[in-house]
Design a protein around this motif. Sequence first.
Motif, PDB file in Angstrom:
ATOM      1  N   ALA A  42     -13.959 -51.381  11.829  1.00 52.86           N
ATOM      2  CA  ALA A  42     -14.343 -52.532  12.652  1.00 52.86           C
ATOM      3  C   ALA A  42     -15.434 -53.342  11.964  1.00 52.86           C
ATOM      4  CB  ALA A  42     -14.816 -52.037  14.019  1.00 52.86           C
ATOM      5  N   LEU A  43     -16.205 -52.706  11.091  1.00 53.25           N
ATOM      6  CA  LEU A  43     -17.304 -53.406  10.403  1.00 53.25           C
ATOM      7  C   LEU A  43     -16.852 -54.054   9.105  1.00 53.25           C
ATOM      8  CD1 LEU A  43     -20.046 -50.675  10.937  1.00 53.25           C
ATOM      9  CD2 LEU A  43     -19.732 -52.829  12.202  1.00 53.25           C
ATOM     10  N   GLY A  44     -15.561 -53.994   8.783  1.00 54.98           N
ATOM     11  CA  GLY A  44     -15.065 -54.659   7.582  1.00 54.98           C
ATOM     12  C   GLY A  44     -14.961 -53.762   6.362  1.00 54.98           C
ATOM     13  N   GLY A  45     -15.332 -52.488   6.518  1.00 60.18           N
ATOM     14  CA  GLY A  45     -15.210 -51.576   5.382  1.00 60.18           C
ATOM     15  C   GLY A  45     -13.828 -50.933   5.333  1.00 60.18           C
ATOM     16  N   GLU A  46     -13.665 -50.024   4.401  1.00 62.49           N
ATOM     17  CA  GLU A  46     -12.414 -49.280   4.305  1.00 62.49           C
ATOM     18  C   GLU A  46     -12.728 -47.798   4.233  1.00 62.49           C
ATOM     19  OE1 GLU A  46      -9.899 -50.432   1.106  1.00 62.49           O
ATOM     20  OE2 GLU A  46      -9.384 -52.366   2.028  1.00 62.49           O
ATOM     21  N   ARG A  47     -11.919 -47.015   4.933  1.00 57.27           N
ATOM     22  CA  ARG A  47     -12.126 -45.580   4.904  1.00 57.27           C
ATOM     23  C   ARG A  47     -10.798 -44.928   4.556  1.00 57.27           C
ATOM     24  NH1 ARG A  47     -12.670 -42.632  10.433  1.00 57.27           N
ATOM     25  NH2 ARG A  47     -12.015 -40.598   9.677  1.00 57.27           N
ATOM     26  N   LEU A  48     -10.841 -44.054   3.569  1.00 58.79           N
ATOM     27  CA  LEU A  48      -9.643 -43.327   3.184  1.00 58.79           C
ATOM     28  C   LEU A  48      -9.420 -42.200   4.201  1.00 58.79           C
ATOM     29  CD1 LEU A  48      -7.547 -43.062   0.862  1.00 58.79           C
ATOM     30  CD2 LEU A  48      -9.126 -41.443  -0.212  1.00 58.79           C
ATOM     31  N   LEU A  49      -8.265 -42.206   4.847  1.00 57.09           N
ATOM     32  CA  LEU A  49      -7.986 -41.117   5.791  1.00 57.09           C
ATOM     33  C   LEU A  49      -7.355 -39.966   5.021  1.00 57.09           C
ATOM     34  CD1 LEU A  49      -6.623 -43.016   8.935  1.00 57.09           C
ATOM     35  CD2 LEU A  49      -8.936 -42.174   8.491  1.00 57.09           C
ATOM     36  N   GLN A  50      -8.121 -38.900   4.870  1.00 56.80           N
ATOM     37  CA  GLN A  50      -7.656 -37.736   4.116  1.00 56.80           C
ATOM     38  C   GLN A  50      -6.594 -36.974   4.896  1.00 56.80           C
ATOM     39  OE1 GLN A  50      -8.737 -37.174   1.135  1.00 56.80           O
ATOM     40  NE2 GLN A  50     -10.727 -38.202   0.964  1.00 56.80           N
ATOM     41  N   GLN A  51      -5.784 -36.261   4.143  1.00 59.18           N
ATOM     42  CA  GLN A  51      -4.848 -35.356   4.806  1.00 59.18           C
ATOM     43  C   GLN A  51      -5.637 -34.193   5.417  1.00 59.18           C
ATOM     44  OE1 GLN A  51      -1.850 -33.631   2.295  1.00 59.18           O
ATOM     45  NE2 GLN A  51      -0.527 -33.114   4.021  1.00 59.18           N
ATOM     46  N   LEU A  52      -5.175 -33.768   6.551  1.00 60.89           N
ATOM     47  CA  LEU A  52      -5.831 -32.678   7.257  1.00 60.89           C
ATOM     48  C   LEU A  52      -5.752 -31.386   6.441  1.00 60.89           C
ATOM     49  CD1 LEU A  52      -7.050 -32.205  10.088  1.00 60.89           C
ATOM     50  CD2 LEU A  52      -4.757 -31.609  10.861  1.00 60.89           C
ATOM     51  N   VAL A  53      -6.881 -30.727   6.268  1.00 62.13           N
ATOM     52  CA  VAL A  53      -6.868 -29.426   5.583  1.00 62.13           C
ATOM     53  C   VAL A  53      -7.241 -28.344   6.593  1.00 62.13           C
ATOM     54  CG1 VAL A  53      -7.773 -28.022   3.719  1.00 62.13           C
ATOM     55  CG2 VAL A  53      -7.430 -30.477   3.389  1.00 62.13           C
ATOM     56  N   ASP A  54      -8.497 -28.315   6.985  1.00 62.18           N
ATOM     57  CA  ASP A  54      -8.867 -27.334   7.999  1.00 62.18           C
ATOM     58  C   ASP A  54      -8.646 -27.930   9.383  1.00 62.18           C
ATOM     59  OD1 ASP A  54      -9.541 -25.036   6.535  1.00 62.18           O
ATOM     60  OD2 ASP A  54     -11.273 -26.126   5.771  1.00 62.18           O
ATOM     61  N   ASP A  55      -8.500 -27.071  10.304  1.00 61.57           N
ATOM     62  CA  ASP A  55      -8.060 -27.489  11.625  1.00 61.57           C
ATOM     63  C   ASP A  55      -9.240 -28.002  12.438  1.00 61.57           C
ATOM     64  OD1 ASP A  55      -6.451 -27.857  13.752  1.00 61.57           O
ATOM     65  OD2 ASP A  55      -5.575 -25.865  13.682  1.00 61.57           O
ATOM     66  N   PRO A  56      -9.223 -29.272  12.867  1.00 64.99           N
ATOM     67  CA  PRO A  56     -10.347 -29.753  13.655  1.00 64.99           C
ATOM     68  C   PRO A  56     -10.369 -29.106  15.034  1.00 64.99           C
ATOM     69  CG  PRO A  56      -8.624 -31.413  13.641  1.00 64.99           C
ATOM     70  CD  PRO A  56      -8.170 -30.305  12.733  1.00 64.99           C
ATOM     71  N   LEU A  57      -9.214 -28.700  15.506  1.00 62.50           N
ATOM     72  CA  LEU A  57      -9.106 -28.278  16.893  1.00 62.50           C
ATOM     73  C   LEU A  57      -7.830 -27.470  17.048  1.00 62.50           C
ATOM     74  CD1 LEU A  57     -10.606 -28.700  19.530  1.00 62.50           C
ATOM     75  CD2 LEU A  57      -9.218 -30.728  19.927  1.00 62.50           C
ATOM     76  N   PRO A  58      -7.906 -26.160  16.773  1.00 62.52           N
ATOM     77  CA  PRO A  58      -6.682 -25.359  16.838  1.00 62.52           C
ATOM     78  C   PRO A  58      -6.239 -25.082  18.264  1.00 62.52           C
ATOM     79  CG  PRO A  58      -8.554 -23.979  16.274  1.00 62.52           C
ATOM     80  CD  PRO A  58      -9.075 -25.375  16.383  1.00 62.52           C
ATOM     81  N   ARG A  59      -5.012 -24.619  18.404  1.00 64.24           N
ATOM     82  CA  ARG A  59      -4.469 -24.124  19.674  1.00 64.24           C
ATOM     83  C   ARG A  59      -4.441 -25.177  20.761  1.00 64.24           C
ATOM     84  NH1 ARG A  59      -4.969 -18.638  20.000  1.00 64.24           N
ATOM     85  NH2 ARG A  59      -3.650 -18.845  21.807  1.00 64.24           N
ATOM     86  N   ILE A  60      -4.025 -26.398  20.383  1.00 65.36           N
ATOM     87  CA  ILE A  60      -3.947 -27.443  21.402  1.00 65.36           C
ATOM     88  C   ILE A  60      -2.503 -27.667  21.847  1.00 65.36           C
ATOM     89  CG2 ILE A  60      -6.108 -28.668  20.997  1.00 65.36           C
ATOM     90  CD1 ILE A  60      -2.801 -29.582  19.325  1.00 65.36           C
ATOM     91  N   CYS A  61      -1.566 -26.982  21.213  1.00 71.89           N
ATOM     92  CA  CYS A  61      -0.186 -27.080  21.681  1.00 71.89           C
ATOM     93  C   CYS A  61       0.523 -25.754  21.436  1.00 71.89           C
ATOM     94  CB  CYS A  61       0.568 -28.239  21.032  1.00 71.89           C
ATOM     95  SG  CYS A  61       0.755 -28.115  19.273  1.00 71.89           S
TER      96      CYS A  61
END
Lengths: 336, 336
Positions: free
Chosen positions: B317-336
């Motif tokens: 939103a501020l005009g920068g760019e952020r590289l979205l990395q591929q997920l490696v470790d689980d931010p939040l396991p067991r959600i499904c």
Amino acid sequence: MTELPTHISLAHGNGGCRMRELIDRLFARYLQNPLLDTQVDATRLAWPEDELIITNDGFTVQPLEYPGGDIGSLAIHGTLNDLAVAGAIPRYLSLTAILEEGLETALLERIIKSMAATALKNNVAVVCGDTKVVRRGEGSGLYLATTGIGTLATTQPLGTEYIQAGDRVLVSGPIGSHGVAVLLAREQFGLSGNVRSDADSVLPLTQALLDYSGLRFMRDPTRGGLATVCHDIHQSTGLGIRLQEALLPVDAAVRSVCDMLGYDPLYLAGEGRVVAVIAAAQASAALEQWQSLAQGQQAAIIGTVSADNQQVILETALGGERLLQQLVDDPLPRIC
Amino acid sequence: MTELPTHISLAHGNGGCRMRELIDRLFARYLQNPLLDTQVDATRLAWPEDELIITNDGFTVQPLEYPGGDIGSLAIHGTLNDLAVAGAIPRYLSLTAILEEGLETALLERIIKSMAATALKNNVAVVCGDTKVVRRGEGSGLYLATTGIGTLATTQPLGTEYIQAGDRVLVSGPIGSHGVAVLLAREQFGLSGNVRSDADSVLPLTQALLDYSGLRFMRDPTRGGLATVCHDIHQSTGLGIRLQEALLPVDAAVRSVCDMLGYDPLYLAGEGRVVAVIAAAQASAALEQWQSLAQGQQAAIIGTVSADNQQVILETALGGERLLQQLVDDPLPRIC
């Protein structure tokens, strides 16, 4: 009607009356629809221009490997066999794997290879899959769930509703071998034993009988064993079943382990056998057909459906009679 | 190519690159056949005179109930949604339940009722089932595995292989709500929160787009969230994706929980959303179509497929760019 217990116990998964209650009073009650029949292992679905048959199974056997098989080959065989005894040719499988954190990769690799080899040998394909991992201490290494679909291979109507008094009961080979093989692999009895699981596809056996007009019903005696199949027939039909102990094929090694440990092979699982009910006039021909197959060499006519005595009775080798009770507590959990 | 680790970790179930490696190097490697495509969630099968689509899923969410849903409704929705995004009409489900000894019967009853209500509402039938019980301490109450089959409802070819540079990326509603709802129900953060799971059938959303000739691909962003769907597209096509942060729909409550706890909603699951890729010329019309539906009121065009920069980029939103990395470790396991 008694209340369900407030908590689930191991007996709710054993194939006996506790599991039946749980299924009838929770699963079937709420999920009921015209197609869902919790009495059968495979479901026939109307499909445009054709019919497909679908079945599913969960596998939680411990240990994951045992003489004659592993959870992977068991999952394939078990699913194929449910389709085969319904008169279908198995075609496709789905596979869900629930892995426990800490599972050894090499072990998983062996199991998946075994699964692949079993699928290839039996001409079926795993066409979709899903994997979940649960925390250490929230599984026991690996659970599998499979769904199989196949095409109907006969116009012969099959089911307990076609069973009549006077029909004969056949079994395709020695009973209880899978249960004992898993038991010996799991428990520390100090018995080495030569018992291997009988796990195998029963498709050649089921295909061999599909042309018999007198064929009424087939099932593979897994959880709960042969006695439980007989009870399912008794409960569905109201007819009795008389089995002759002297005619029951049981491997000597299985028999001696059961004698030592107090298990009854009638209640132990096989994973490569078929129980068939067929009109008396065709029973001998069907038996010969089975005996001509590699898997059916020890097949036997083991009993008769009876209108007289509406129970499941074992006529013992000594001339007595024993009432075969419905399974309540689990003689041997986690065998599939 | 690095070796697989010797033991399974939670990251092997998270939808990211560790799971991909595990699937590619074990499951897909051994179980390969022409029909098994581990890149897609649903499988199209040739069938006499018709085609059926089959998908399957395992469910291990903790806790079993949370605001907006439970493991039962989640299993139905998740399975239906995998069929819906493949362009199918869901028809039938199989259900395997792995119960832990000690599970409260009343809880199981609530879950089964919820499952039944969800199936009824969405016009699908559970047509076969299987139940296993494992020992206390070898599960976490209840695991479910479902397989769904449906009929193909479009002649429009869908898949990442049809995606072209210049195509637009749409999302049908706010992201990450399911993940945050489960997180708040599970963890003791002292946050009460007003976040409910977005779990729902996406069939109305997917059906609404099937007539667009420019529709390339649809997927529901569950495990690993929207960022993971974008990575899957990037890896399959070699094309880049540029997302505009300012256009991403995120509920205020989800945003504030994520800000407080350091989660990124781009990586959190929804269970009632669709990501669609569609030709630029038809993107506005498709968006309006979605916005006319109750479930799509907050739908947005959130990004563009790009040949220039072969990565997944978030223009902030501020005009920068952020590289979205591929997920490696689980931010939040067991959600499904």
